[in-house]
Each structure stands twice: as structure tokens, then as C-alpha cells.
Design an enzyme around this catalytic site. Structure first.
Site, PDB file in Angstrom:
ATOM      1  N   LYS A 110       0.832  -1.213   0.000  1.00 32.58           N
ATOM      2  CA  LYS A 110       0.000   0.000   0.000  1.00 32.58           C
ATOM      3  C   LYS A 110       0.855   1.246   0.000  1.00 32.58           C
ATOM      4  O   LYS A 110       0.479   2.255  -0.596  1.00 32.58           O
ATOM      5  CB  LYS A 110      -0.946   0.003   1.206  1.00 32.58           C
ATOM      6  N   LYS A 192      -3.681 -11.158  -7.148  1.00 29.82           N
ATOM      7  CA  LYS A 192      -4.887 -11.463  -6.375  1.00 29.82           C
ATOM      8  C   LYS A 192      -6.078 -10.649  -6.897  1.00 29.82           C
ATOM      9  O   LYS A 192      -5.910  -9.476  -7.236  1.00 29.82           O
ATOM     10  CB  LYS A 192      -4.635 -11.103  -4.905  1.00 29.82           C
ATOM     11  N   LYS A 195     -10.398  -5.640  -4.514  1.00 29.42           N
ATOM     12  CA  LYS A 195     -11.268  -4.480  -4.683  1.00 29.42           C
ATOM     13  C   LYS A 195     -10.498  -3.246  -5.103  1.00 29.42           C
ATOM     14  O   LYS A 195     -11.039  -2.342  -5.723  1.00 29.42           O
ATOM     15  CB  LYS A 195     -11.973  -4.172  -3.350  1.00 29.42           C
TER      16      LYS A 195
HETATM   17  P1  ADP Z   1      -9.869  -6.806  -0.908  1.00 32.27           P
HETATM   18  O1  ADP Z   1      -8.538  -7.376  -0.535  1.00 32.27           O
HETATM   19  O2  ADP Z   1     -10.261  -7.080  -2.306  1.00 32.27           O
HETATM   20  O3  ADP Z   1     -10.061  -5.379  -0.490  1.00 32.27           O
HETATM   21  P2  ADP Z   1     -11.615  -7.377   1.281  1.00 32.27           P
HETATM   22  O4  ADP Z   1     -10.863  -6.413   2.109  1.00 32.27           O
HETATM   23  O5  ADP Z   1     -13.029  -7.122   1.006  1.00 32.27           O
HETATM   24  O6  ADP Z   1     -10.878  -7.672  -0.083  1.00 32.27           O
HETATM   25  O7  ADP Z   1     -11.445  -8.791   1.967  1.00 32.27           O
HETATM   26  C1  ADP Z   1     -12.413  -9.365   2.785  1.00 32.27           C
HETATM   27  C2  ADP Z   1     -12.017 -10.787   3.079  1.00 32.27           C
HETATM   28  O8  ADP Z   1     -11.894 -11.523   1.863  1.00 32.27           O
HETATM   29  C3  ADP Z   1     -10.648 -10.953   3.763  1.00 32.27           C
HETATM   30  O9  ADP Z   1     -10.738 -12.010   4.684  1.00 32.27           O
HETATM   31  C4  ADP Z   1      -9.723 -11.308   2.635  1.00 32.27           C
HETATM   32  O10 ADP Z   1      -8.625 -12.076   3.069  1.00 32.27           O
HETATM   33  C5  ADP Z   1     -10.618 -12.110   1.730  1.00 32.27           C
HETATM   34  N1  ADP Z   1     -10.197 -11.990   0.319  1.00 32.27           N
HETATM   35  C6  ADP Z   1     -10.055 -10.830  -0.372  1.00 32.27           C
HETATM   36  N2  ADP Z   1      -9.648 -11.064  -1.630  1.00 32.27           N
HETATM   37  C7  ADP Z   1      -9.523 -12.414  -1.738  1.00 32.27           C
HETATM   38  C8  ADP Z   1      -9.140 -13.283  -2.810  1.00 32.27           C
HETATM   39  N3  ADP Z   1      -8.800 -12.799  -4.004  1.00 32.27           N
HETATM   40  N4  ADP Z   1      -9.122 -14.609  -2.584  1.00 32.27           N
HETATM   41  C9  ADP Z   1      -9.470 -15.118  -1.379  1.00 32.27           C
HETATM   42  N5  ADP Z   1      -9.845 -14.344  -0.322  1.00 32.27           N
HETATM   43  C10 ADP Z   1      -9.877 -13.009  -0.493  1.00 32.27           C
END
Ligand code: ADP
Ligand code: TRP
Length: 324
Positions: A110, A192, A195
Site C-alpha cells: 500500500k 490477487k 477491490k
Molecule cells: P480486498 O482485498 O479485495 O479489499 P476485502 O478487504 O473485502 O478484499 O477482503 C475481505 C475478506 O476476503 C478478507 O478475509 C480477505 O482475506 C478475503 N479476500 C479478499 N480477496 C480475496 C481473494 N482474491 N481470494 C481469497 N480471499 C480473499
């Protein structure tokens, strides 16, 4: 068993977060005392538009309910409504070495991405996350693979506090899936799905046309055979994991089904599967968007329950640390 996890209100829920985290939350609701929250304080480490932020937070609550959280079976609340998160975060900061925070990969990523806004919140992000977890005497934390490092640090902080001030916190365990803990971007299977890169996401509320378009244009690998090989065929492996998660069938079986067929067949079937499986989410979200008062009531109930637990822990922490 007490289970807790959180999600930032920074955008719509994608299939990565659904498979890695929220599908676990749904299952765990049947198994233990579940607490899920919207991490709005964490989201502020990246600039947010104040006038849009309350709606974003409410939308995330709506999406969680639409994705299968049952307000009768779990507590759902908004992080910033419980002051104890910030209070405990401050206290835990005093026992957390800066060097530990500086080696967190999410912080490093970040601060590269937001070079002009490396605020202290970005560095202290995992301390707030530790406070979220320890405040509720959590045993299990269902998350995706990207959160593993933060969970390790949480355990270190808990142990250190217990050592210095006497047994206070439960030391939590991360719950990370064997398969599906890291869903990759459809446009780039080496990254990955996240969002922070909307181009990379297939949202669980996407309309059938968007689902088909995104799956059919997913980047795959050279070659023709449908085979699960995350190193040599990361694109196909990713599609197989998604297929397996949404069909509930083992990868081996799906591999066999598409053995004599090509990538296009796999994609077509996967798109159809997703159109069907995601339909209830789209429907439920539309329903809930018209029931704002009901959703706010759920959040208010959650706030009350969360506050009771958080205050009990904080009372003990204050005493142990010798606060007046
Ligand atoms: P991002 O990383 O896209 O901002 P979030 O903050 O909404 O995602 O993540 C919410 C939950 O989903 C967390 O527990 C995170 O580890 C999981 N998560 C996010 N992206 C993935 C992914 N690509 N594959 C598996 N789990 C994920
Ligand atoms: N950092 C998590 C994410 O980005 C969200 C989060 C905040 C969280 N506090 C938490 C997850 C406590 C589990 C437990 O996905």
C-alpha cells in the site's frame, strides 16, 4: 467457539472475498458464536469521500446479508460505533515494535501504491486489526490468505500482552481454506483479485451478461488441456478452483469432466454455473436495498451486543495496565 471477522466498506464483494472468507462465515454461523463487522476505521487509511462513506458502509451491510449472513445467527456491527476498538488499538500500539509493522507485506504494497499518502494509520493498520480480534476474546478468524500475516502478528501481540500484564487475551487462530484462500484476478492470474483493482473483479452481484463477458475473457495459459497446475497453468487452475467452490465438487472430478474438451468449454460451463449460483445474491440485494430501516435495526442490535463484550474486555485491560 467464538468466531470473528471483518470486511472493509471499500467496494462491492467479489467472488475472491466470497470464496476465501464469506463462504466460511456462512458455514460457521451454524457452528459457533459469530461476530462480523464492517471495518470502516480500517478503510479510512485510504482517503474516502465523507459524503459517500455512510452509504458505502450501509451497502456493505446489505451485501453481507445478501451474501448469506443470517442476523438471527450472527452479530453484525459497524467497527467505528464501538469506541473500544480505537482505545485498545492505542494500548496495543505501546507494545508493538515498529519494525514488526514495517515488514508487513500489505503495508509495503500500500505504501508503494499510495506513495503520496503514507499515513501512520497505514502502518498501524494491523494493530487496529489485532484490537478488533482480541477485544472479543476470539478463538477463530476466518479470512483469506492475504490476512495470514496480520493474524500472526495478532497472536504475537496477544502473547506479549499476556506475558507482560498477566493472562488477559485468548490467542486466536486464523481459519484459512486449503483451496480458494487466494482467488486470482481473471485478467491476470498472477495477481490477487482485489477491490483495489476493480478491473480484476467479478462481483457476486454482477448481472449475467457481465459474468459471461468476464469469464469468457479470463486470461488463460498456453496449451489446451484442462489441468490443475497452479505453477504452469495459473489461469486454468484459478478457474478450476472457482468452479469447484461454486459447484461443491472436487477439482479432480471437474478436471476429468473437461479432460477431452478445451478451455472454451470450461469457461462456458463456468459462466453458466455462476449465472445460476449468483442469482439469489442479486435478488436478495435488490430486496434489501428497499429495506434500509430493517438493515439499520440489525446493525443497532449488533452494536449493543458487541458493545457489551467489548466493554467487559476493556475493563479488564485497563485494570491490568494500571489505568486510573
Ligand atoms: P480486498 O482485498 O479485495 O479489499 P476485502 O478487504 O473485502 O478484499 O477482503 C475481505 C475478506 O476476503 C478478507 O478475509 C480477505 O482475506 C478475503 N479476500 C479478499 N480477496 C480475496 C481473494 N482474491 N481470494 C481469497 N480471499 C480473499
Ligand atoms: N484487514 C481485513 C481485510 O482487509 C479486514 C479486517 C479488519 C479484519 N479487522 C479485521 C479481518 C479483524 C479479520 C479480523 O480484509
Amino acid at each position: 467457539m467464538r468466531i470473528l471477522s471483518g470486511i472493509q466498506p471499500t467496494g462491492s464483494i467479489h467472488i475472491g472475498a466470497y470464496i476465501g472468507a464469506i463462504s466460511q462465515w456462512r458455514e460457521l454461523q451454524k457452528a459457533g458464536e459469530c461476530i462480523f463487522f464492517i471495518a470502516d476505521l480500517h478503510a479510512l487509511t485510504i482517503p474516502q469521500e465523507a459524503k459517500d462513506f455512510p452509504k458505502q458502509t450501509l451497502d456493505t451491510a446489505i451485501e453481507l446479508l445478501a451474501a448469506g449472513l443470517d442476523p438471527e445467527k450472527c452479530v453484525i456491527f459497524i467497527q467505528s460505533q464501538i469506541k473500544e476498538h480505537a482505545e485498545l488499538c492505542w494500548l496495543l500500539n505501546t507494545i508493538t515494535p515498529i519494525a514488526e509493522l514495517e515488514r508487513m507485506t500489505q503495508y509495503k504494497d500500500k505504501s508503494k501504491q499510495f506513495r503520496k499518502n503514507i499515513n501512520a494509520g497505514l502502518l498501524n493498520y494491523p494493530v487496529l486489526q489485532a484490537a478488533d480480534i482480541l477485544l472479543y476474546q476470539t478463538e477463530s478468524v476466518p479470512v483469506g490468505k492475504d490476512q495470514q500475516q496480520h493474524l500472526e502478528l495478532t497472536k504475537t501481540i496477544a502473547r506479549k500482552f499476556n506475558q507482560r500484564y498477566g493472562e488477559t487475551f485468548k490467542v486466536p487462530e486464523a481459519l484459512i481454506l486449503q483451496e480458494g484462500a487466494k482467488i486470482m484476478a481473471l485478467s491476470n492470474p498472477k495477481k490477487k483479485m482485489s477491490k483495489s483493482d476493480p478491473q480484476s473483479c467479478l462481483y457476486i452481484f454482477d448481472e449475467p451478461d457481465a459474468i459471461k463477458k468476464k469469464i469468457m475473457s479470463a486470461v488463460t495459459d498456453t496449451g489446451k488441456t484442462v489441468k490443475y497446475d497452479p505453477v504452469k497453468k495459473p489461469g486454468i487452475a484459478n478457474l478450476l478452483v472457482i468452479y469447484s467452490s461454486f459447484s461443491g465438487r472436487p477439482i479432480k472430478e471437474i478436471e476429468k469432466q473437461f479432460g477431452g474438451k478445451g478451455y472454451a468449454d470450461l469457461k462456458k460451463q463456468l459462466a453458466e454455473l455462476l449465472v445460476i449460483q449468483l442469482e439469489p445474491f442479486r435478488r436478495k440485494k435488490k430486496e434489501l436495498l428497499a429495506r434500509e430501516i430493517y438493515v439499520k435495526e440489525i446493525l443497532e442490535r449488533g452494536r449493543k451486543r458487541a458493545e457489551t463484550i467489548a466493554q467487559t474486555t476493556m475493563e479488564e485491560v485497563r485494570k491490568k495496565m494500571g489505568l486510573f
